[in-house]
Design a protein around this motif. Structure first.
Motif, PDB file in Angstrom:
ATOM      1  N   PRO A  66      81.166  14.771  -6.023  1.00 40.49           N
ATOM      2  CA  PRO A  66      80.925  15.574  -4.809  1.00 40.49           C
ATOM      3  C   PRO A  66      81.669  16.901  -4.895  1.00 40.49           C
ATOM      4  N   LEU A  67      80.916  18.002  -4.764  1.00 41.44           N
ATOM      5  CA  LEU A  67      81.494  19.320  -4.966  1.00 41.44           C
ATOM      6  C   LEU A  67      81.434  20.189  -3.717  1.00 41.44           C
ATOM      7  N   ASN A  68      81.025  19.639  -2.603  1.00 45.79           N
ATOM      8  CA  ASN A  68      81.035  20.411  -1.358  1.00 45.79           C
ATOM      9  C   ASN A  68      81.287  19.467  -0.186  1.00 45.79           C
ATOM     10  N   GLY A  69      81.389  20.039   1.009  1.00 44.65           N
ATOM     11  CA  GLY A  69      81.769  19.236   2.163  1.00 44.65           C
ATOM     12  C   GLY A  69      80.802  18.124   2.484  1.00 44.65           C
ATOM     13  N   MET A  70      79.497  18.414   2.444  1.00 46.56           N
ATOM     14  CA  MET A  70      78.507  17.397   2.778  1.00 46.56           C
ATOM     15  C   MET A  70      78.555  16.240   1.804  1.00 46.56           C
ATOM     16  N   ARG A  71      78.646  16.546   0.514  1.00 44.31           N
ATOM     17  CA  ARG A  71      78.679  15.477  -0.483  1.00 44.31           C
ATOM     18  C   ARG A  71      79.954  14.634  -0.348  1.00 44.31           C
ATOM     19  N   LEU A 127      83.437  28.929  -1.108  1.00 41.70           N
ATOM     20  CA  LEU A 127      83.300  30.330  -0.716  1.00 41.70           C
ATOM     21  C   LEU A 127      81.863  30.813  -0.738  1.00 41.70           C
ATOM     22  N   GLY A 128      80.917  29.886  -0.824  1.00 42.24           N
ATOM     23  CA  GLY A 128      79.516  30.239  -0.682  1.00 42.24           C
ATOM     24  C   GLY A 128      79.082  30.324   0.770  1.00 42.24           C
ATOM     25  N   ALA A 129      79.958  29.981   1.695  1.00 37.20           N
ATOM     26  CA  ALA A 129      79.649  30.007   3.131  1.00 37.20           C
ATOM     27  C   ALA A 129      80.311  31.236   3.751  1.00 37.20           C
TER      28      ALA A 129
END
Length: 221
Positions: free
Chosen positions: A1-6, A212-214
């Motif tokens: 998992p590499l982001n918040g949702m995952r 930092l994509g958000a």
């Protein structure tokens, strides 16, 4: 998992699998490999193509269908896979992650279901649009309007819509006051992430771990 949702989804299914049978149906993206969590059945489908041709096709479908481009990109392949899965197996409840997949409600055949957008998609879409310029900004502003229409219509069939904060729940309910929302904040495993007995610390230094994509995270950083 590499982001918040995952990360959130993995922690959720790991805990549920200690008491329930859990099947996860999801696309496998190019940066994902390996098996799912222990005790969790993982059913994957090919991720939508991310190249120029795929983006152009998805945008054209977004315009003709008047749906957010992320709905067009994700919901169609998932709906096909869901029909196949439900034809082979029976389940007690469905947990649908992300508002982009809310349209899957019609294919659940009356299966009790909750939707977990986690945060208010309308605020995210507006934030992304505000950070853009020129023609891209106009496109994203139009997408934000489609997102608002989607939230106002597609979330309604679910028995509950789960958000992570009162602000996200209030914003989501603003688009459809009939929604039954529930607020479940994200938690942290304090034992797992506890520092050692003598960590080296630098005064005045803050570690920010948000992707930092958000745009909202970019402004914080």
């Amino acid at each position: 998992p590499l982001n918040g949702m995952r990360t959130q989804l993995r922690a959720l299914v790991e805990r549920l699998a200690t008491r329930h049978g859990v099947t996860v149906l999801a696309p496998r993206w190019p940066d994902q490999s390996g098996p799912g969590p222990e005790g969790v059945e993982l059913v994957t489908i090919a991720a939508p193509p991310l190249g120029l041709a795929g983006r152009v096709r998805d945008r054209a479908r977004s315009v003709t269908r008047r749906q957010p481009v992320d709905v067009v990109r994700l919901a169609g392949p998932m709906a096909v896979a869901l029909r196949g899965l439900l034809a082979r197996r029976r389940f007690d409840v469905a947990h649908v992650g992300l508002g982009e997949l809310a349209g899957l409600a019609g294919g659940l055949g009356g299966l009790p279901a909750v939707l977990a957008p986690l945060d208010a998609w309308t605020l995210n879409a507006a934030s992304v649009a505000a950070a853009a310029t020129g023609g891209r900004r106009r496109w994203l502003e139009w997408q934000a309007r489609l997102v608002a229409l989607h939230v106002a219509e597609a979330y309604r069939p679910f028995s509950s819509v789960v958000l992570v904060s009162l602000e996200d729940a209030a914003e989501t309910s603003r688009h459809d006051p009939s929604l039954r929302t529930a607020v479940i904040p994200n938690g942290v495993d304090a034992d797992h992430f506890s520092p050692g007995p003598s960590p080296d610390r630098e005064r005045g230094l803050i570690l920010f771990t948000g992707v930092l994509g958000a745009p909202a995270n970019e402004r914080v950083a």
